[in-house]
Design an enzyme around this catalytic site. Structure first.
Site, PDB file in Angstrom:
ATOM      1  N   ASP A  35      29.085 -83.082  43.812  1.00 27.94           N
ATOM      2  CA  ASP A  35      28.423 -82.113  43.160  1.00 27.94           C
ATOM      3  C   ASP A  35      27.488 -81.405  43.929  1.00 27.94           C
ATOM      4  O   ASP A  35      26.368 -81.924  44.217  1.00 27.94           O
ATOM      5  CB  ASP A  35      27.878 -82.679  42.014  1.00 27.94           C
ATOM      6  N   GLU A 216      29.905 -84.936  31.981  1.00 27.20           N
ATOM      7  CA  GLU A 216      28.823 -85.015  33.438  1.00 27.20           C
ATOM      8  C   GLU A 216      28.487 -83.712  33.514  1.00 27.20           C
ATOM      9  O   GLU A 216      28.886 -82.683  33.124  1.00 27.20           O
ATOM     10  CB  GLU A 216      29.825 -85.607  34.510  1.00 27.20           C
TER      11      GLU A 216
HETATM   12  C1  FRU Z   1      29.996 -86.034  38.882  1.00 26.28           C
HETATM   13  C2  FRU Z   1      29.241 -87.315  39.231  1.00 26.28           C
HETATM   14  C3  FRU Z   1      28.166 -87.297  38.444  1.00 26.28           C
HETATM   15  C4  FRU Z   1      27.247 -88.325  39.132  1.00 26.28           C
HETATM   16  C5  FRU Z   1      27.856 -88.117  40.699  1.00 26.28           C
HETATM   17  C6  FRU Z   1      27.755 -89.183  41.287  1.00 26.28           C
HETATM   18  O1  FRU Z   1      31.155 -85.712  39.611  1.00 26.28           O
HETATM   19  O2  FRU Z   1      30.128 -88.351  38.661  1.00 26.28           O
HETATM   20  O3  FRU Z   1      28.114 -87.777  36.886  1.00 26.28           O
HETATM   21  O4  FRU Z   1      25.911 -87.940  39.016  1.00 26.28           O
HETATM   22  O5  FRU Z   1      29.005 -87.508  40.235  1.00 26.28           O
HETATM   23  O6  FRU Z   1      28.166 -89.025  42.789  1.00 26.28           O
END
Ligand code: FRU
Length: 466
Positions: A35, A216
């Site tokens: 992300d 998310e």
């Molecule tokens: C989304 C996610 C988020 C988390 C991160 C961990 O892709 O699962 O919810 O903060 O990646 O790398």
């Protein structure tokens, strides 16, 4: 039947996948990323932090990597900003410039940049398995970061509470607003704070529309409606799985926000995902969030150009995963009365080091167009096929013959998006080595797809019927 040739000269064909590093899509030098985090414009610099594994090219050891840019198309990778520790993985979040020094981190004449991130506490910590929100600050414009001694600042004892996006709301008498997710409950939670340290729950939104996976990486921002002087609020939330194309995807809601509660204009009672609003209809656009403090009120967004279905398996080396292009967002009122997000890619001013095909395709009743992307004659056999069907009012992207597809059973796919415009469809297709971004009708619909061709896809051949 008509045949068109590419709008650009062929790039040097590449035969080996290890050479297919995108030119404009940000990749980490030799590590994994997921992300985008902490997107912030400050003092003329765009900061792109990102979920990083500083020690490998699969997910793990989550930390915040860092890159900066002044033009949104060339990025300099900087040292890791927030490294993981034995007790804490540094999950996704956002960053703000605390220009009023509300948190008190800055000395006189200084501005603190503050990162608000999720601490994912490890078994070695005193909160094993808990996810809570924490702060770190930088007093040197983002180069070095200090964790706040009072972390976490928001802990509700949950194992699924993450991805805080914080922004300033309400002008000089304003306060900070945070959106985060209670992921398995499919809820966006809205908190407020005068100082980034003390947070009050304002409201919750969801479950709503697509709920086939955990929610998310939410975002909430005002957005201008083209040609009206009006502005509305847009709530974006990613989900995995349950995206429109399978696996990871990002949906949005248009509505109002009064500083406390988000109220959508429209809540569908349908369970049909095609009745919901999606930021992208391809397989590879996830966790999209926007920059804080972009100049001229621009709303600029970046997504992770991959999908949790197969992200850890894509055949690149030594890096793995890329960001999408930066996209500028706007709202338009469509013929059916609905407000929809339109997206325009930020491209370099000069001749970009990527293939850009701009074309218009007849898509009235009875028409069918097939567009085939392929390598220069004799250099490879991979192809990607786009089909625009004037009766079904759809565009499909077939990557089943796009090159390496069998590195994961879920990768090979044919993905479909609606045609929401008129009898002539405008297409912009950007091919940057292993990532194709397709903007349909001025970005009313987008499709983002990874491909691993045996040679660079530099040719586009169009065939029209009807
Ligand atoms: C989304 C996610 C988020 C988390 C991160 C961990 O892709 O699962 O919810 O903060 O990646 O790398």
């Amino acid at each position: 039947m008509t045949t068109t040739s590419p709008s650009q000269a062929a790039a040097t064909p590449t035969g080996s996948i290890t050479h297919l590093r995108p030119a404009l899509h940000f990749t980490a030098r030799d590590t994994w990323l997921n992300d985008p985090n902490g997107l912030l414009h400050h003092d003329g610099v765009y900061h792109l932090f990102f979920q990083s594994n500083p020690h490998g090219n699969t997910w793990g050891n989550m930390s915040w990597g860092h890159a900066t840019s002044t033009d949104l198309v060339t990025w300099d990778e900087r040292p890791v900003a927030l490294p993981h520790t034995d007790e804490e993985l540094v999950f996704s979040g956002s960053a703000v410039a605390d220009v009023r020094n509300t948190a008190g981190f800055a000395g006189s004449g200084q501005t603190a940049l503050v990162a608000i991130y999720t601490s994912a506490y490890t078994a070695a910590s005193d909160r094993p398995g808990i996810q809570a929100q924490s702060l770190a600050y930088s007093l040197d414009g983002g180069d070095t970061w200090t964790r706040y001694a009072g972390n976490p600042v928001l802990d509700i004892g949950s194992r699924e509470f993450r991805d805080p996006k914080v922004f300033w709301h309400g002008g000089v008498d304003g306060r900070w607003v945070m959106v985060a997710v209670e992921a398995v409950d499919r809820r966006v939670v809205i908190y407020s704070s005068p100082n980034l340290l003390d947070w009050t729950l304002e409201s919750r939104f969801g479950p709503a529309h697509a709920v086939g996976g955990v929610w998310e990486c939410p975002d909430l921002f005002p957005l201008d409606v083209r040609d009206t002087g009006e502005s509305k609020w847009v709530l974006v939330v990613s989900l995995n799985p349950g995206g429109i194309a399978g696996g990871s995807g990002a949906q949005y809601f248009v509505g109002d926000f009064d500083g406390h509660t988000f109220t959508p204009d429209r809540l569908s009672t349908s369970t049909d995902p095609t009745d919901f609003d999606w930021l992208d209809y391809g397989r590879d656009y996830y966790a999209a969030v926007s920059f804080n403090d972009a100049p001229q009120g621009r709303r600029l967004m970046v997504g992770w150009a991959s999908n949790w279905d197969y992200a850890n398996a894509v055949p690149t080396h030594p890096w793995r995963s890329a960001m999408s292009l930066v996209r500028e967002l706007e709202l338009v009122r469509c013929a059916d009365g609905r407000l929809r997000v339109v997206q325009a890619p930020v491209l370099p001013a000069g001749d970009p080091d990527v293939e850009v095909f701009d074309l218009t395709v007849p898509t009235g009743p009875g028409t069918r167009a097939e567009l085939v992307l392929s390598p220069a004659e004799g250099t490879g056999t991979s192809r990607v096929i786009l089909t625009l069907d004037g009766d079904a009012r759809t565009v499909t992207c077939d990557r089943t013959e796009s090159g390496a597809v069998d590195f994961h059973p879920t990768f090979s796919s044919v993905d479909t998006a609606p045609l929401l415009g008129g009898d002539v469809t405008e297409l912009q297709i950007i091919v940057d080595a292993t990532i194709i971004e397709i903007y349909v009708d001025g970005g009313l619909v987008t499709l983002t797809q990874q491909v691993y061709p045996d040679a660079a896809l530099t040719e586009l051949r169009a065939t029209y019927a009807g």
